[in-house]
Design a protein around this motif. Sequence first.
Motif, mmCIF file in Angstrom:
data_model
loop_
_atom_site.group_PDB
_atom_site.id
_atom_site.type_symbol
_atom_site.label_atom_id
_atom_site.label_comp_id
_atom_site.label_asym_id
_atom_site.label_seq_id
_atom_site.Cartn_x
_atom_site.Cartn_y
_atom_site.Cartn_z
ATOM 1 N N THR A 84 -1.998 3.701 5.648
ATOM 2 C CA THR A 84 -1.512 2.357 5.322
ATOM 3 C C THR A 84 -2.457 1.558 4.432
ATOM 4 O OG1 THR A 84 -2.501 1.463 7.365
ATOM 5 C CG2 THR A 84 -0.199 2.233 7.470
ATOM 6 N N ASN A 85 -3.628 2.075 4.136
ATOM 7 C CA ASN A 85 -4.595 1.354 3.315
ATOM 8 C C ASN A 85 -4.248 1.535 1.842
ATOM 9 O OD1 ASN A 85 -6.757 0.193 2.042
ATOM 10 N ND2 ASN A 85 -8.314 1.495 2.987
ATOM 11 N N SER A 86 -3.834 0.469 1.176
ATOM 12 C CA SER A 86 -3.404 0.560 -0.221
ATOM 13 C C SER A 86 -4.566 0.805 -1.174
ATOM 14 C CB SER A 86 -2.671 -0.718 -0.628
ATOM 15 O OG SER A 86 -3.538 -1.839 -0.561
ATOM 16 N N GLU A 87 -5.797 0.569 -0.746
ATOM 17 C CA GLU A 87 -6.969 0.765 -1.604
ATOM 18 C C GLU A 87 -7.739 2.010 -1.192
ATOM 19 O OE1 GLU A 87 -7.525 -1.040 -4.253
ATOM 20 O OE2 GLU A 87 -5.738 -2.224 -3.805
ATOM 21 N N PHE A 88 -7.046 2.986 -0.675
ATOM 22 C CA PHE A 88 -7.705 4.158 -0.101
ATOM 23 C C PHE A 88 -8.393 4.991 -1.177
ATOM 24 C CE2 PHE A 88 -8.072 8.414 1.567
ATOM 25 C CZ PHE A 88 -8.510 8.189 2.854
ATOM 26 N N GLU A 89 -9.584 5.492 -0.846
ATOM 27 C CA GLU A 89 -10.309 6.430 -1.695
ATOM 28 C C GLU A 89 -10.732 7.632 -0.868
ATOM 29 O OE1 GLU A 89 -12.537 4.134 -5.231
ATOM 30 O OE2 GLU A 89 -13.363 3.715 -3.244
ATOM 31 N N GLY A 90 -10.898 8.756 -1.535
ATOM 32 C CA GLY A 90 -11.365 9.960 -0.872
ATOM 33 C C GLY A 90 -12.638 10.458 -1.530
ATOM 34 N N GLU A 91 -13.340 11.338 -0.833
ATOM 35 C CA GLU A 91 -14.584 11.889 -1.336
ATOM 36 C C GLU A 91 -14.364 13.359 -1.681
ATOM 37 O OE1 GLU A 91 -19.310 11.748 -0.069
ATOM 38 O OE2 GLU A 91 -17.763 11.732 1.492
ATOM 39 N N LEU A 92 -14.568 13.713 -2.946
ATOM 40 C CA LEU A 92 -14.518 15.108 -3.357
ATOM 41 C C LEU A 92 -15.876 15.741 -3.116
ATOM 42 C CD1 LEU A 92 -12.576 15.031 -6.755
ATOM 43 C CD2 LEU A 92 -11.677 15.202 -4.436
ATOM 44 N N LEU A 93 -15.868 16.966 -2.598
ATOM 45 C CA LEU A 93 -17.089 17.689 -2.287
ATOM 46 C C LEU A 93 -17.112 19.010 -3.043
ATOM 47 C CD1 LEU A 93 -16.950 17.299 1.620
ATOM 48 C CD2 LEU A 93 -18.074 15.767 -0.010
ATOM 49 N N PHE A 94 -18.311 19.433 -3.424
ATOM 50 C CA PHE A 94 -18.491 20.740 -4.057
ATOM 51 C C PHE A 94 -19.800 21.327 -3.548
ATOM 52 C CE2 PHE A 94 -15.968 18.147 -6.928
ATOM 53 C CZ PHE A 94 -14.886 18.976 -7.168
ATOM 54 N N ARG A 95 -19.790 22.628 -3.257
ATOM 55 C CA ARG A 95 -20.995 23.259 -2.727
ATOM 56 C C ARG A 95 -21.108 24.688 -3.246
ATOM 57 N NH1 ARG A 95 -19.429 24.416 3.704
ATOM 58 N NH2 ARG A 95 -17.802 25.988 3.293
ATOM 59 N N ASN A 96 -22.352 25.149 -3.318
ATOM 60 C CA ASN A 96 -22.633 26.567 -3.481
ATOM 61 C C ASN A 96 -23.644 26.942 -2.406
ATOM 62 O OD1 ASN A 96 -25.094 25.581 -4.397
ATOM 63 N ND2 ASN A 96 -24.807 26.252 -6.513
ATOM 64 N N GLY A 97 -24.356 28.035 -2.568
ATOM 65 C CA GLY A 97 -25.262 28.454 -1.506
ATOM 66 C C GLY A 97 -26.495 27.593 -1.356
ATOM 67 N N GLN A 98 -26.786 26.734 -2.352
ATOM 68 C CA GLN A 98 -28.025 25.960 -2.328
ATOM 69 C C GLN A 98 -27.821 24.460 -2.136
ATOM 70 O OE1 GLN A 98 -27.563 28.379 -5.035
ATOM 71 N NE2 GLN A 98 -28.437 29.743 -3.491
ATOM 72 N N GLN A 99 -26.683 23.914 -2.517
ATOM 73 C CA GLN A 99 -26.566 22.462 -2.516
ATOM 74 C C GLN A 99 -25.120 22.028 -2.356
ATOM 75 O OE1 GLN A 99 -26.937 20.479 -6.397
ATOM 76 N NE2 GLN A 99 -27.303 22.498 -7.288
ATOM 77 N N GLN A 100 -24.966 20.729 -2.105
ATOM 78 C CA GLN A 100 -23.654 20.108 -1.956
ATOM 79 C C GLN A 100 -23.636 18.820 -2.760
ATOM 80 O OE1 GLN A 100 -21.903 19.865 2.045
ATOM 81 N NE2 GLN A 100 -21.428 17.730 1.650
ATOM 82 N N ASN A 101 -22.518 18.556 -3.433
ATOM 83 C CA ASN A 101 -22.365 17.363 -4.266
ATOM 84 C C ASN A 101 -21.095 16.626 -3.871
ATOM 85 O OD1 ASN A 101 -23.531 19.749 -5.980
ATOM 86 N ND2 ASN A 101 -24.433 17.905 -6.842
#
Length: 261
Positions: free
Chosen positions: A87-104
Motif C-alpha cells: 500500500t505504500n505509494s512511494e515504495f522502493e526496493g534494494e537490488l543486490l549483486f554478489r560474487n564469491g568475494q563481495q556484495q553490492n
Amino acid sequence: MHNFAIGVILVQRRLLVPSLASIGYEPGFAVRTNASLIRVRTFQNGSLTSTFETRPRNLNRFWRSQWARDLPVLANELHTVELEGETNSEFEGELLFRNGQQQNAVLTGLVPLRAPGFKFSPILHQAHYNVLFDQFETSVAFANLAGEGDPPAHPNKLQVEFRNLKADVLVVTEIEIGYNSTYLLPVRGLAQIHGTPVDRGLSLRIRGGSSQFAIFTVFQNHSSGALGIEHSLPPMYFTEAPFNPELRPRFQKAAFGDLRS
C-alpha cells in the motif's frame, strides 16, 4: 516512476532485477513490505520461464539461486518482483549483486506494468558517468519489460550517440535488445569498435526503444574485482515539460525530432 489508477488503487508495479551474470555476479533483492505475497518472475530469451511465490516477513532478502534454482543461468535473463497488497505509494526496493568475494546494493523504485499491446514512448537517457581507465569497464545495464503477452513484432532499437566532453557528436550507432531481457552495453568496448578514442572522456546519449526500462550504470574494477552501481533519475524529475500541454510538443521535438524509428 510511479503511476496511479483512478481512485486509490495502485497500478500494478514491479521491481526490475537485471542479470549481471555476464560479469560474474548473482542478482538478488531486499524489501521491507506490508504486502501479502511476494512474486518473482524470471524471463529468459524474452519468455516467462519461472514463477516463485512466498509469504513476506518483516525483512525479505532473496537471491536468484533461491527463486530460480532449477533454471540454468542466462546472461540476458530478467527478473521482476511483484508485491501483492503493498500500500505504500512511494515504495522502493534494494537490488543486490554478489560474487564469491563481495556484495553490492543499490536502492531503486518500481516501474508500472503495462497492459499487452501498450505503445511505449521512446526513452531519453544521458549516460554521463563513465570510467574509462584501462583497469575499469563501464557498462550501461538495460532492464526492459514489455509484458507477458506476445512481444511486439518490431525490433527494440536504441540509438547511441558518443559525445566528447564538449558535447560534440563523435559517432552514432544503434543497438537492438530483446524484449523482457537484460542488455549490457560495454561503453569502452563499443566505442573502440567504432574507432572512438576513450582517453579524453566520453558521454552517451541513448534514445528510442519500445519497452518499460530501468537503467543502471555498472562500474567494474578488473584489478580489485570491485563493483559499483549508479542510476540517474530520468528527465521527468528535472523538467515539467512532459506533463505540460504547452511545453510537451517542444520537448518531444527537441528530444526525439531527429530520431529515426
